[in-house]
Design a protein around this motif. Structure first.
Motif, PDB file in Angstrom:
ATOM      1  N   THR A   1       0.842  -1.181   0.000  1.00  0.00           N
ATOM      2  CA  THR A   1       0.000   0.000   0.000  1.00  0.00           C
ATOM      3  C   THR A   1       0.884   1.240   0.000  1.00  0.00           C
ATOM      4  OG1 THR A   1      -1.834   1.123   1.122  1.00  0.00           O
ATOM      5  CG2 THR A   1      -0.146   0.131   2.517  1.00  0.00           C
ATOM      6  N   GLU A   2       0.335   2.351  -0.454  1.00  0.00           N
ATOM      7  CA  GLU A   2       1.088   3.590  -0.566  1.00  0.00           C
ATOM      8  C   GLU A   2       0.287   4.740   0.033  1.00  0.00           C
ATOM      9  OE1 GLU A   2       3.194   4.195  -4.411  1.00  0.00           O
ATOM     10  OE2 GLU A   2       2.157   2.361  -5.030  1.00  0.00           O
ATOM     11  N   ILE A   3       1.000   5.691   0.637  1.00  0.00           N
ATOM     12  CA  ILE A   3       0.387   6.911   1.153  1.00  0.00           C
ATOM     13  C   ILE A   3       1.127   8.100   0.554  1.00  0.00           C
ATOM     14  CG2 ILE A   3      -0.475   5.930   3.304  1.00  0.00           C
ATOM     15  CD1 ILE A   3       1.977   6.868   4.723  1.00  0.00           C
ATOM     16  N   TYR A   4       0.381   9.151   0.298  1.00  0.00           N
ATOM     17  CA  TYR A   4       0.928  10.307  -0.403  1.00  0.00           C
ATOM     18  C   TYR A   4       1.892  11.094   0.476  1.00  0.00           C
ATOM     19  CZ  TYR A   4      -2.597   9.543  -4.008  1.00  0.00           C
ATOM     20  OH  TYR A   4      -3.350   8.999  -5.002  1.00  0.00           O
ATOM     21  N   SER A   5       2.838  11.726  -0.205  1.00  0.00           N
ATOM     22  CA  SER A   5       3.821  12.564   0.459  1.00  0.00           C
ATOM     23  C   SER A   5       3.924  13.901  -0.267  1.00  0.00           C
ATOM     24  CB  SER A   5       5.194  11.883   0.480  1.00  0.00           C
ATOM     25  OG  SER A   5       6.198  12.751   0.956  1.00  0.00           O
ATOM     26  N   GLU A   6       4.379  14.917   0.447  1.00  0.00           N
ATOM     27  CA  GLU A   6       4.637  16.203  -0.188  1.00  0.00           C
ATOM     28  C   GLU A   6       5.781  16.089  -1.194  1.00  0.00           C
ATOM     29  OE1 GLU A   6       3.249  19.510   3.140  1.00  0.00           O
ATOM     30  OE2 GLU A   6       5.365  19.081   2.823  1.00  0.00           O
ATOM     31  N   THR A   7       5.743  16.933  -2.163  1.00  0.00           N
ATOM     32  CA  THR A   7       6.783  16.939  -3.190  1.00  0.00           C
ATOM     33  C   THR A   7       8.020  17.666  -2.678  1.00  0.00           C
ATOM     34  OG1 THR A   7       5.112  16.926  -4.931  1.00  0.00           O
ATOM     35  CG2 THR A   7       7.347  17.583  -5.549  1.00  0.00           C
ATOM     36  N   SER A   8       9.137  17.010  -2.782  1.00  0.00           N
ATOM     37  CA  SER A   8      10.384  17.601  -2.330  1.00  0.00           C
ATOM     38  C   SER A   8      10.946  18.537  -3.393  1.00  0.00           C
ATOM     39  CB  SER A   8      11.391  16.500  -2.009  1.00  0.00           C
ATOM     40  OG  SER A   8      12.658  17.041  -1.719  1.00  0.00           O
ATOM     41  N   SER A   9      11.739  19.496  -2.958  1.00  0.00           N
ATOM     42  CA  SER A   9      12.404  20.401  -3.892  1.00  0.00           C
ATOM     43  C   SER A   9      13.648  19.774  -4.517  1.00  0.00           C
ATOM     44  CB  SER A   9      12.792  21.698  -3.175  1.00  0.00           C
ATOM     45  OG  SER A   9      13.650  21.422  -2.076  1.00  0.00           O
ATOM     46  N   SER A  10      14.087  18.640  -3.952  1.00  0.00           N
ATOM     47  CA  SER A  10      15.268  17.958  -4.474  1.00  0.00           C
ATOM     48  C   SER A  10      14.865  17.069  -5.652  1.00  0.00           C
ATOM     49  CB  SER A  10      15.913  17.109  -3.371  1.00  0.00           C
ATOM     50  OG  SER A  10      16.934  16.293  -3.895  1.00  0.00           O
ATOM     51  N   LEU A  11      15.541  17.204  -6.772  1.00  0.00           N
ATOM     52  CA  LEU A  11      15.223  16.400  -7.956  1.00  0.00           C
ATOM     53  C   LEU A  11      15.552  14.925  -7.738  1.00  0.00           C
ATOM     54  CD1 LEU A  11      16.503  18.764 -10.832  1.00  0.00           C
ATOM     55  CD2 LEU A  11      14.162  18.412 -10.033  1.00  0.00           C
ATOM     56  N   SER A  12      16.649  14.649  -7.051  1.00  0.00           N
ATOM     57  CA  SER A  12      17.011  13.245  -6.807  1.00  0.00           C
ATOM     58  C   SER A  12      15.981  12.573  -5.896  1.00  0.00           C
ATOM     59  CB  SER A  12      18.403  13.175  -6.176  1.00  0.00           C
ATOM     60  OG  SER A  12      18.444  13.896  -4.946  1.00  0.00           O
ATOM     61  N   LEU A  13      15.475  13.306  -4.893  1.00  0.00           N
ATOM     62  CA  LEU A  13      14.467  12.739  -4.003  1.00  0.00           C
ATOM     63  C   LEU A  13      13.133  12.577  -4.722  1.00  0.00           C
ATOM     64  CD1 LEU A  13      14.026  11.747  -1.140  1.00  0.00           C
ATOM     65  CD2 LEU A  13      13.403  14.068  -0.470  1.00  0.00           C
ATOM     66  N   LYS A  14      12.839  13.483  -5.640  1.00  0.00           N
ATOM     67  CA  LYS A  14      11.626  13.332  -6.438  1.00  0.00           C
ATOM     68  C   LYS A  14      11.640  12.029  -7.238  1.00  0.00           C
ATOM     69  CE  LYS A  14      10.317  18.167  -7.228  1.00  0.00           C
ATOM     70  NZ  LYS A  14      10.180  19.217  -8.272  1.00  0.00           N
ATOM     71  N   SER A  15      12.773  11.731  -7.855  1.00  0.00           N
ATOM     72  CA  SER A  15      12.875  10.517  -8.666  1.00  0.00           C
ATOM     73  C   SER A  15      12.747   9.259  -7.826  1.00  0.00           C
ATOM     74  CB  SER A  15      14.202  10.510  -9.434  1.00  0.00           C
ATOM     75  OG  SER A  15      15.303  10.502  -8.517  1.00  0.00           O
ATOM     76  N   LEU A  16      13.161   9.331  -6.559  1.00  0.00           N
ATOM     77  CA  LEU A  16      13.057   8.163  -5.682  1.00  0.00           C
ATOM     78  C   LEU A  16      11.639   7.965  -5.150  1.00  0.00           C
ATOM     79  CD1 LEU A  16      16.332   8.493  -3.543  1.00  0.00           C
ATOM     80  CD2 LEU A  16      15.845   6.794  -5.319  1.00  0.00           C
ATOM     81  N   MET A  17      10.947   9.045  -4.891  1.00  0.00           N
ATOM     82  CA  MET A  17       9.643   8.949  -4.244  1.00  0.00           C
ATOM     83  C   MET A  17       8.488   8.900  -5.234  1.00  0.00           C
ATOM     84  SD  MET A  17      10.000  11.361  -0.872  1.00  0.00           S
ATOM     85  CE  MET A  17       8.523  10.607  -0.229  1.00  0.00           C
ATOM     86  N   TYR A  18       8.743   9.104  -6.511  1.00  0.00           N
ATOM     87  CA  TYR A  18       7.647   9.106  -7.481  1.00  0.00           C
ATOM     88  C   TYR A  18       7.170   7.679  -7.751  1.00  0.00           C
ATOM     89  CZ  TYR A  18       4.906  10.044 -11.643  1.00  0.00           C
ATOM     90  OH  TYR A  18       3.889  10.134 -12.543  1.00  0.00           O
ATOM     91  N   SER A  19       5.865   7.488  -7.670  1.00  0.00           N
ATOM     92  CA  SER A  19       5.254   6.178  -7.894  1.00  0.00           C
ATOM     93  C   SER A  19       4.528   6.190  -9.234  1.00  0.00           C
ATOM     94  CB  SER A  19       4.259   5.858  -6.768  1.00  0.00           C
ATOM     95  OG  SER A  19       3.505   4.704  -7.078  1.00  0.00           O
TER      96      SER A  19
END
Length: 431
Positions: A268-286
């Protein structure tokens, strides 16, 4: 000095018109009567003002309150002078401004002794809502806390309250140190109730602070301490059962076709705020949710009780990778069966361990499902649906509905596990 009206308006000043001095039966001289009325001629009568015997305006206001029944009179020529000009301006002698305050009344000092002292308790703001307000209503207990019944809530609190008194106190810097920190504002029970309200309803700290009459920072501090404490203290509610225990409580529909099933898993997945870091965005994007998410794996026994919950991972993690890294396969024994969805292509991980995966058949390109494949898919889906129902129960805690702030990312694993622990207090999904 209070302003006085002159000219066209009358100036009201209390005056001493008559004083009858006589002897009583014991030979003592007493004042029989002290009549007060108003006069417009300041030259005839001496002007009086209200001051306390100590000669201080603050003491005067106290004496003129409930502590004594009558005013303390003193001629104005005996009034005090302040030590400096600023204080003198602030310390004005009180004068009577209304005619009704003294007309036709007699000063009585006989009851001053009775009202000379008064006891006052510590003034505080009581919480607007406490557990005592809802404990007799089972629906409200379930609504505010996520725990099904009052009896279950109180039994759980009795289990954890002894250590909670110490581990969640602000007077402690660590478990062994008892010095420093502020005393507890709320009771331990109301703090526990407030934390469950935060989890169940997803209320903001500002809202909780208003409800419980505490500051926002104090509310945040209390919730953080309790989250760390409950994450450890409630872990006993999710335990890995033995193979014999699972078989003894296995529902009939499992015994007929999949009697070796040890666990049913899903992610299961729960939503998170979008980070300003591009590398973290690529890791957290589902790709599945098309959003930044945290991902967890939940496993239940055939009767619907949660027996395994993983930590939170970033949203890009695949189901296979999460199953391999979460430690679930190390708990399974040879000969066990694990029921999964089509996204769990874990045959290469389970076969070397002697574990049988129960997976719906895949449709081959250019071909239709056979009748056997259709019936097999239907049977697996009808049994595997219980893990979806259990995750829906867990997400009834509305704190999991909002976009988790980036600043709370390190705490979301603890929050999700606590919600899972509390849902195991409910009756099993499959009887």
């Amino acid at each position: 000095m209070f302003p006085t009206e002159t000219g066209a308006n009358k100036t009201f000043q209390p005056t001493l018109l008559d004083e009858d001095v006589g002897d009583d039966d014991d030979g003592d001289t007493v004042n029989d009567d002290l009549d007060l009325e108003l006069s417009n001629d300041d030259s005839i009568q001496p002007q009086l003002s209200f001051v306390s015997p100590s000669g201080h305006a603050i003491d005067t206001s106290v004496h003129l309150h409930d502590y004594c029944m009558g005013p303390v009179l003193q001629p104005q020529n005996q009034s005090f002078r302040c030590c400096d000009t600023q204080t003198e301006n602030n310390c004005a002698v009180m004068e009577v401004q209304t005619e009704e305050s003294f007309q036709g009344k007699t000063a009585d000092f006989s009851s001053q002794t009775e009202h000379s002292t008064r006891d006052f308790g510590v003034q505080c703001h009581l919480p607007i809502l406490t557990y005592d307000d809802v404990k007799y209503n089972g629906d409200l207990v379930s609504f505010y806390t996520g725990i099904p019944y009052r009896v279950v809530f109180e039994a759980l609190f009795d289990e954890i309250k002894d250590e909670a008194e110490v581990r969640t106190s602000r007077r402690k810097l660590n478990y062994k140190d008892s010095d420093g920190g502020r005393p507890r504002t709320l009771s331990v029970l109301d703090e526990f109730f407030m934390v469950l309200m935060r989890l169940r309803l997803g209320l903001l700290f500002e809202d909780l602070g208003t409800r419980f009459c505490i500051s926002t920072s104090q509310c945040s501090d209390i919730v953080e301490r309790w989250i760390n404490y409950l994450h450890v203290q409630l872990s006993f509610l999710v335990q890995w059962p033995s193979r014999e225990l699972v078989k003894n409580n296995m529902p009939k529909q499992f015994k007929e076709k999949y009697s070796n099933t040890r666990i049913i898993i899903d992610c299961t997945e729960i939503y998170s705020e979008t980070s300003s870091s591009l590398s973290l965005k690529s890791l957290m994007y589902s790709d599945y949710k098309s959003h930044m998410t945290h991902k967890m794996l939940v496993g239940i026994s055939p009767n619907g009780v949660v027996t395994f919950v993983s930590d939170c991972w970033v949203g890009c993690t695949s189901d296979k990778k999460l199953t391999e890294k979460c430690g679930l396969l190390d708990l399974l024994e040879e000969g066990d069966a694990i029921m999964v969805g089509k996204g769990f292509t874990i045959t290469d991980l389970t076969t070397p361990r002697g574990i049988h995966p129960i997976i719906p058949p895949f449709k081959q390109k250019g071909k239709q499902f056979s009748k056997r494949d259709v019936l097999l898919t239907k049977d697996i889906a009808s049994l595997r649906i219980h893990v979806e129902r259990q995750m829906e129960r867990i997400k009834n805690f509305r704190i999991l509905h909002v976009n988790i702030p980036i600043t709370q990312s390190r705490r979301i694993s603890k929050v999700f596990k606590i919600c899972t622990y509390l849902k195991n207090l409910w009756p099993p999904l499959v009887q």
